[in-house]
Design an enzyme around this catalytic site. Sequence first.
Site, short mmCIF file in Angstrom:
data_model
loop_
_atom_site.label_atom_id
_atom_site.label_comp_id
_atom_site.label_asym_id
_atom_site.label_seq_id
_atom_site.Cartn_x
_atom_site.Cartn_y
_atom_site.Cartn_z
N ARG A 1 3.99 65.40 -33.59
CA ARG A 1 2.81 64.53 -33.68
C ARG A 1 1.83 64.91 -32.58
NH1 ARG A 1 1.61 60.39 -29.37
NH2 ARG A 1 3.30 60.93 -28.00
N GLN B 1 9.82 65.18 -30.00
CA GLN B 1 8.80 65.88 -29.22
C GLN B 1 9.15 65.88 -27.73
OE1 GLN B 1 4.60 64.23 -28.45
NE2 GLN B 1 4.24 66.02 -29.73
N PHE C 1 -8.21 65.67 -26.44
CA PHE C 1 -6.76 65.61 -26.30
C PHE C 1 -6.14 66.79 -27.02
CE2 PHE C 1 -3.08 63.06 -25.19
CZ PHE C 1 -3.60 62.28 -24.17
N ARG D 1 1.59 71.12 -26.68
CA ARG D 1 2.75 70.60 -25.96
C ARG D 1 4.04 71.37 -26.23
NH1 ARG D 1 2.07 64.04 -26.61
NH2 ARG D 1 0.27 63.93 -25.25
N LEU E 1 6.21 60.16 -17.22
CA LEU E 1 5.17 61.09 -17.61
C LEU E 1 4.05 61.32 -16.60
CD1 LEU E 1 5.16 62.46 -20.33
CD2 LEU E 1 3.38 60.88 -21.05
N HIS F 1 10.04 62.76 -25.55
CA HIS F 1 8.89 61.87 -25.47
C HIS F 1 8.68 61.03 -26.72
CE1 HIS F 1 5.08 60.45 -24.12
NE2 HIS F 1 4.38 61.13 -24.99
N GLU G 1 -1.25 64.57 -19.66
CA GLU G 1 -1.88 65.86 -19.90
C GLU G 1 -3.11 66.08 -19.04
OE1 GLU G 1 -1.03 66.76 -24.49
OE2 GLU G 1 -3.13 66.91 -23.99
N HIS H 1 7.61 66.60 -24.04
CA HIS H 1 6.33 66.69 -23.34
C HIS H 1 6.53 67.60 -22.13
CE1 HIS H 1 2.78 65.42 -21.12
NE2 HIS H 1 2.38 64.71 -22.15
C1 LIG Z 1 4.96 57.43 -21.45
C2 LIG Z 1 4.41 57.43 -22.82
C3 LIG Z 1 3.06 57.67 -23.04
C4 LIG Z 1 2.53 57.66 -24.32
N1 LIG Z 1 1.20 57.88 -24.49
C5 LIG Z 1 0.67 57.82 -25.74
C6 LIG Z 1 -0.73 57.99 -25.94
O1 LIG Z 1 -1.49 58.17 -25.00
N2 LIG Z 1 -1.21 57.90 -27.20
C7 LIG Z 1 -0.40 57.68 -28.27
O2 LIG Z 1 -0.91 57.59 -29.39
N3 LIG Z 1 0.93 57.51 -28.11
C8 LIG Z 1 1.49 57.58 -26.87
N4 LIG Z 1 2.83 57.40 -26.71
C9 LIG Z 1 3.67 57.03 -27.86
C10 LIG Z 1 3.42 55.56 -28.23
O3 LIG Z 1 3.29 54.80 -27.06
C11 LIG Z 1 4.55 54.96 -29.05
O4 LIG Z 1 4.88 55.79 -30.08
C12 LIG Z 1 4.16 53.60 -29.64
O5 LIG Z 1 3.67 52.78 -28.63
C13 LIG Z 1 5.30 52.95 -30.34
O6 LIG Z 1 4.96 51.61 -30.65
P1 LIG Z 1 5.95 50.68 -31.44
O7 LIG Z 1 5.22 49.42 -31.68
O8 LIG Z 1 6.45 51.41 -32.61
O9 LIG Z 1 7.21 50.46 -30.49
P2 LIG Z 1 7.39 49.91 -29.00
O10 LIG Z 1 6.12 49.60 -28.34
O11 LIG Z 1 8.32 50.86 -28.34
O12 LIG Z 1 8.11 48.55 -29.22
C14 LIG Z 1 9.44 48.44 -29.66
C15 LIG Z 1 9.77 46.99 -29.72
O13 LIG Z 1 11.02 46.79 -30.36
C16 LIG Z 1 11.80 45.89 -29.64
N5 LIG Z 1 13.20 46.15 -29.95
C17 LIG Z 1 13.83 47.34 -30.04
N6 LIG Z 1 15.12 47.15 -30.35
C18 LIG Z 1 15.31 45.83 -30.47
C19 LIG Z 1 16.44 45.01 -30.77
N7 LIG Z 1 17.64 45.51 -30.99
N8 LIG Z 1 16.28 43.68 -30.77
C20 LIG Z 1 15.08 43.13 -30.52
N9 LIG Z 1 13.98 43.85 -30.24
C21 LIG Z 1 14.11 45.19 -30.21
C22 LIG Z 1 11.40 46.13 -28.21
O14 LIG Z 1 11.72 45.02 -27.41
C23 LIG Z 1 9.91 46.32 -28.36
O15 LIG Z 1 9.27 45.08 -28.40
C24 LIG Z 1 3.38 57.43 -25.42
C25 LIG Z 1 4.73 57.20 -25.22
C26 LIG Z 1 5.26 57.22 -23.94
C27 LIG Z 1 6.72 57.03 -23.76
#
Ligand SMILES: Cc1cc2nc3c(=O)[nH]c(=O)nc-3n(C[C@H](O)[C@H](O)[C@H](O)COP(=O)(O)OP(=O)(O)OC[C@H]3O[C@@H](n4cnc5c(N)ncnc54)[C@H](O)[C@@H]3O)c2cc1C
Lengths: 569, 313
Positions: free
Chosen positions: A383, A229, A114, A275, A241, A341, A244, A231
Amino acid sequence: MIKHDVVIVGSGLAGMRAALEVCKDLDVAVLSKVYPTRSHSGAAQGGIAASLGNSEPDSWEEHFYDTVKGGDFLNDQDAVEEFVKAAPSVIYELEHLGCVFSRTPNGKIAQRSFGGHSKPRACFSADRTGHAILHALHEQLLKSAKSVKIYSEWYMHSLILDGDRCNGIVVSDIRTGAVEVMQARAVIFATGGYGRVFNITSNAFAGTADGVMSAYRAGIPIEDAEFVQYHPSGLYRQGILFSEAARGEGGYLLNGKGERFMEKYAPSRMELAPRDIVARAEQSEMDAGRGVDGKDIIHLDLRHLGKARIMERLPQIRQLGIDFIGVDCITDPLPIQPTAHYSMGGIPVDKFGQVISDAEGTPVKGFFAAGECACVSVHGANRLGTNSLLDAVVFGERAGKVALEYAKTVGHAPVNESHEKTKVLELFEEIFQQDGGECYNDIRNEMKTIMTENCGVFRDADRLKVCIETIQNLRQRYKKGKVTDKGKVFNTEVYEIIELGNMLGMAEVIATAALARNESRGGHHRTDFPKRDDQNFLKHSLVYLTDDGMEIKYKPVVITKHQPAERTY
Amino acid sequence: MATFRIKRYNPEKQAESYYEEFELDIKHGMTLLDCMNEIKWTLDGSFTYRMSCRSAICGSCAVKANGHSLLACQRQGAHLVKDDDTIVLEPLGNMKPIKDLAVDFKPFWDKIDKINPYLQPNEKAPKEERKQSPEQFRLIDDSSTCIMCGACYSDCNVLEVDDNFLGPAALAKAQRFVQDSRDGKTLERVRDLSKPGGIWDCTHCAECVERCPKPAQPFHRIKEIMTVALDQGVTNNNGARHALSFTKSVKSSGSLNENIIPVESVGIFNIKGLFDLLPVGLRMFFKGKNPPIFHKSIDDVEDVKRIYMELDE
Ligand SMILES: Cc1cc2nc3c(=O)[nH]c(=O)nc-3n(C[C@H](O)[C@H](O)[C@H](O)COP(=O)(O)OP(=O)(O)OC[C@H]3O[C@@H](n4cnc5c(N)ncnc54)[C@H](O)[C@@H]3O)c2cc1C
Ligand code: SF4
Ligand code: SF4
Ligand code: FES
């Protein structure tokens, strides 16, 4: 009043992983505005990093250096060290919980290369790694149903702070509109990123900065907000997305003249440069009028790979193009553009997920944060791909552990229920009563457009000033909107309006921090200050909300093993 | 200009649902979800539905368009316009609407819960990962793509008449554990899944395969569980007996003996079971459905035959 030992807001990887720790000993509520498996973590395709060395020898030391170099030396190295050291055991644990991983011929977890990682260390589950982990964690939550209560489609409005101690949150049930106070000994935020403030973004509609902004409104600063970031391969107009992998398989990037323009920007790595470099190259071409048809379009051309290879290696990407924009990459190039992203910044926490309120590390007792909404900072100014899922799992677990330990030692503190509730009820009432001529949709669109244009891949002082002014103006107009739906049941319109309020606040914080950072580092690029400036800016920014508006302070970077060096690839 | 005929429902306003029409110019590249957002954001803010990822991975946005369930974010709006320039949008079936296109997923999740949806390994975890070969991974690769969107659940014919049926999504999820080489409860699982409401209550209509936006394709997973159940000797139930009798019938005469099959499958001396057949048949009949087990379209008989041949092997 609803009462739980610990309340977790957010049910992505970070929130659910934290819940699994807390529920070992205490009663925990997991609150999410979307059903847990619909959290944005599920969209992650590529993988999750760990130096397992399953396909090539690897070490945490190499993972450490790659992460710090990728972050342009703004990472806090003490945290990075623990982060990469924890990675292998965290992955094994996910596997033991039942997570489905792709495998090597001898049955181990498969790993692939990656961007920015010097070794193949992305563990993956086909092209849906986030989805596989999200569902595995959700399965465990269902298994622990006795001690975990899920509040699905509940919205967190505000944090209840009393001095330096957090005592709960104010929430509402989206389905009924009922506002409730949730009293808790400890609160963990895992509310994800805030890419929705941009016009072109890969983020889900739920990524609206609610968590970060409610901490900010309660007096807690936001760290490193200027680092976002971009992408390089977001689908034109939609921003979703194309992984990559498309470039990894040999896809070309072409400008409007049909030139492989990466020749000019990164002659040796070409399309496979990091990126931020590719995103900037694309933006330069488009800004110079060399986008396809004069628009903000770059072509991702896969045609030369041939039908067989595309069908075998990139079937999902092909399907995405067909479904989402009606283009088949076997016969036509895919229209792409850089897409917002990932949010490197967020709520400042120490390396255990404890929220801190200043450069000295003063803790906000009973308040923890993990995942994309938090800033540890392990990612620094940029990142690396696959490091953020790891961040969510490692620090989700840690935040869960320390929150559990903390909550065991304290009781519930008193909360002035009616006072806290009234504030949120008034917010609803204000929106329902407003009868202005402004259209929220226009405000949202204008915010997103100015953020992408003036605070996007390239920034400079003039554009950022215009951006801040525009946002401030939009915040005034926001107070004069008009809502159509005045009902209580599943009123998605009113929640979108509340989210817009949060995003306007966040947008201003991002642009303000960007204007103050007179250098270029990682995801933050200032055309008027194109060089990194370690002398003046090797430090984290902290934006505070004060009675007289915003105030920016700084916090030193923790450097242990690697002195800042020039970042060349 | 296309006309969106949308089924509206707001319990705060009136008890009955009604249809409302919106005119929208579908621009090139707009997904159905883009169209819905355009309607919500520019024509009627009270229009209600769920959405989040916009990239066919979170499972929020499943709705019925022109009578069939699909993911709104995954389809080009223009492709859904019918000859009369309309698109009809309705909430998913087999679940109660909360408001407009947002339905109550509780029964859906309750059924997922019923299949013990988590790994139950027999041995203690090793220090590193449990080994699993790429071939073993492939057995659960498809079912693990399920995004819990409910599209299959919405259009499953059996669920229309039988609340007790676990339904396609829960069964697809069950296959993910039944065939996971790391799971230690295969036999217990297939026993449970062979009970009424389980795999043998599926009528093989394959509607769920048509509707599923992912490779999860529940009906194929159901067939896989059936195979495991028969392999494990879990045959002491109507469904399995039915399958075996079916195979006998197909094999001996080359055609299906519809009279003997239901009888053999409940056991010839199981009088209560024989009586139970009656209401099921009648319920199906009143709903305008064909008897269970046999698909409404005869084309699929070949497929059904093949399935049983496969099961037999
Ligand atoms: C398209 C895409 C591809 C990606 N691919 C990768 C990858 O291959 N590898 C990698 O390491 N990272 C990747 N990332 C980044 C990574 O997915 C995220 O940084 C990570 O999943 C974030 O996880 P999290 O648990 O912090 O938040 P999230 O999974 O975003 O969860 C947020 C949670 O908060 C809740 N929430 C928010 N506000 C409120 C509110 N006001 N009240 C109640 N609930 C709320 C939502 O409902 C949700 O449950 C990618 C991101 C994207 C967008
Ligand atoms: S094949 Fe079975 S599970 Fe699928 S829709 Fe038909 S009856 Fe339902
Ligand atoms: S099996 Fe397919 S249609 Fe059913 S819930 Fe899963 S993804 Fe949706
Ligand atoms: S919005 Fe997530 S599947 Fe359509």
